[in-house]
Design an enzyme around this catalytic site. Structure first.
Site, PDB file in Angstrom:
ATOM      1  N   ASP A 140       0.870  -1.182   0.000  1.00 12.64           N
ATOM      2  CA  ASP A 140       0.000   0.000   0.000  1.00 12.64           C
ATOM      3  C   ASP A 140       0.903   1.227   0.000  1.00 12.64           C
ATOM      4  O   ASP A 140       1.634   1.482   0.962  1.00 12.64           O
ATOM      5  CB  ASP A 140      -0.907  -0.038   1.234  1.00 12.64           C
TER       6      ASP A 140
ATOM      7  N   ASP B 214      -3.011   7.429  -3.281  1.00 12.74           N
ATOM      8  CA  ASP B 214      -2.976   6.288  -2.357  1.00 12.74           C
ATOM      9  C   ASP B 214      -3.419   5.071  -3.164  1.00 12.74           C
ATOM     10  O   ASP B 214      -4.531   5.058  -3.696  1.00 12.74           O
ATOM     11  CB  ASP B 214      -3.947   6.603  -1.201  1.00 12.74           C
TER      12      ASP B 214
ATOM     13  N   HIS C 298     -11.323   6.375   2.099  1.00 12.14           N
ATOM     14  CA  HIS C 298     -11.284   7.648   2.833  1.00 12.14           C
ATOM     15  C   HIS C 298     -11.005   8.816   1.907  1.00 12.14           C
ATOM     16  O   HIS C 298     -10.265   8.683   0.929  1.00 12.14           O
ATOM     17  CB  HIS C 298     -10.182   7.568   3.895  1.00 12.14           C
TER      18      HIS C 298
ATOM     19  N   HIS D 204      -6.623  11.191   5.782  1.00 15.35           N
ATOM     20  CA  HIS D 204      -7.931  10.599   6.090  1.00 15.35           C
ATOM     21  C   HIS D 204      -8.912  11.707   6.431  1.00 15.35           C
ATOM     22  O   HIS D 204      -8.718  12.423   7.399  1.00 15.35           O
ATOM     23  CB  HIS D 204      -7.840   9.616   7.271  1.00 15.35           C
TER      24      HIS D 204
ATOM     25  N   GLU E 229     -10.750   1.347  -1.023  1.00 10.22           N
ATOM     26  CA  GLU E 229      -9.818   0.247  -0.751  1.00 10.22           C
ATOM     27  C   GLU E 229     -10.493  -0.971  -0.143  1.00 10.22           C
ATOM     28  O   GLU E 229     -10.483  -1.171   1.068  1.00 10.22           O
ATOM     29  CB  GLU E 229      -8.607   0.699   0.076  1.00 10.22           C
TER      30      GLU E 229
ATOM     31  N   GLU F 256      -6.574  -0.940  -4.131  1.00 12.21           N
ATOM     32  CA  GLU F 256      -6.899   0.464  -3.827  1.00 12.21           C
ATOM     33  C   GLU F 256      -6.520   1.378  -4.983  1.00 12.21           C
ATOM     34  O   GLU F 256      -5.452   1.215  -5.583  1.00 12.21           O
ATOM     35  CB  GLU F 256      -6.151   0.911  -2.567  1.00 12.21           C
TER      36      GLU F 256
HETATM   37 CO    CO Z   1      -5.760   4.345   1.757  1.00 13.94          CO
END
Ligand code: CO
Length: 291
Positions: free
Chosen positions: A85, A96, A155, A163, A188, A276
């Site tokens: 990640d 992200d 998020h 976030h 995600e 994600e």
């Molecule tokens: Co994330």
């Protein structure tokens, strides 16, 4: 969102996608975790971007928040389900993105989170509720015989904010926030052979600063000096490179200067996959910045 910000989100996404893809190729049976993590993280700086958080490298029942520790001696083993990640930023505008590498025979588990992500992305447009995205995710994962992880979520993202709202559930919920043009968020999904809920392990490698209050202990001050340029974004124990981080970092957590991100795991022996992407909502759909 102005053109300059839009461009930075897209550029961060392009770089993150490329580095993640190349990094995944480095994961082979017998390779040390530390080598993979250091290679990927240094590629981000070489590309002129910043790390939004330490590369998360979580194996098997560990779903998130693990990374290599200083001097980590672990190596990839046959059968491992490996989640990478990666979060990078340009001037604070974050991309992200995550993927799963299967070193065994769990391709359907990997496909489940991947298909869930694709299904959720296809539904994104203004007026759709986050609950609808969660329903799509849950359906794709359950129809392949797995459980979605219900207490991990996608998020919203902001400048130097990793976030924020909206929260994108991985299960169908009634209502929830309605998507609007210009929203930036990560979706995600996690698919698991376990219980569908993660719990905190005692292992802690990732931290962030939550208070600027002064610290008296010199070892604590040395740590804060090292992470001053993080602007509150997470860092790893490995980056601090100071002696006794196993004592100093928990002390800073107790005095509420730092927060810790414990490794999050489903039940022992279970396997978790993750996929994600970061997206920007447009007039009639979305742009996948990390696609
Ligand atoms: Co994330």
């Amino acid at each position: 969102m102005n053109d300059d910000i839009f461009h930075k989100y897209c550029e961060a996404g392009r770089i993150a996608a490329k580095i993640l893809r190349e990094g995944a190729e480095e994961i082979r049976i017998g390779t040390p975790y530390l080598a993979v993590v250091e290679t990927i993280e240094s590629r981000v700086t070489e590309e002129g971007a910043g790390l939004a958080f330490p590369l998360n490298l979580s194996i098997n029942e560990d779903a998130a928040h693990d990374t290599a520790s200083p001097g980590d001696s672990r190596i990839f083993a046959k059968g491992d389900v490996v989640k990478l990640d990666l979060g990078i930023h340009i001037d604070g505008y974050i991309a992200d993105t995550a993927m799963t590498v299967d070193l065994g025979t769990n391709s359907l588990l990997v496909e489940a989170s991947r298909a869930a992500l694709d299904a959720a992305i296809r539904r994104v447009r203004p007026g759709v509720s986050v609950g609808d995205l969660g329903s799509a995710i849950q359906y794709e994962i359950e129809s392949r015989g797995y459980r979605p992880v219900s207490n991990l979520t996608g998020h919203g993202l902001g400048q130097y904010v990793q976030h924020r709202s909206p929260t994108i559930p991985n299960v169908g919920i009634k209502g929830g926030m309605v998507l609007e043009e210009g929203m930036v968020f990560a979706i995600e999904p996690f698919a698991t052979t376990g219980s569908g809920r993660v719990m905190e392990k005692t292992r802690r490698e990732i931290y962030s600063q939550i208070s600027p209050k002064p610290v008296r202990i010199p070892a604590g001050r040395a740590v804060l000096e090292k992470i001053r340029d993080r602007r509150g974004l997470p860092f790893s124990r490995r980056w601090v490179n100071e002696k006794k981080t196993d004592i100093v970092l928990p002390a800073l957590v107790r005095s509420q200067v730092l927060r810790a991100y414990p490794v999050l795991s489903d039940i022992p022996g279970s396997l978790v996959s993750q996929a994600e992407h970061t997206i920007i909502v447009t007039t009639d759909g979305c742009i996948v910045t990390t696609g």
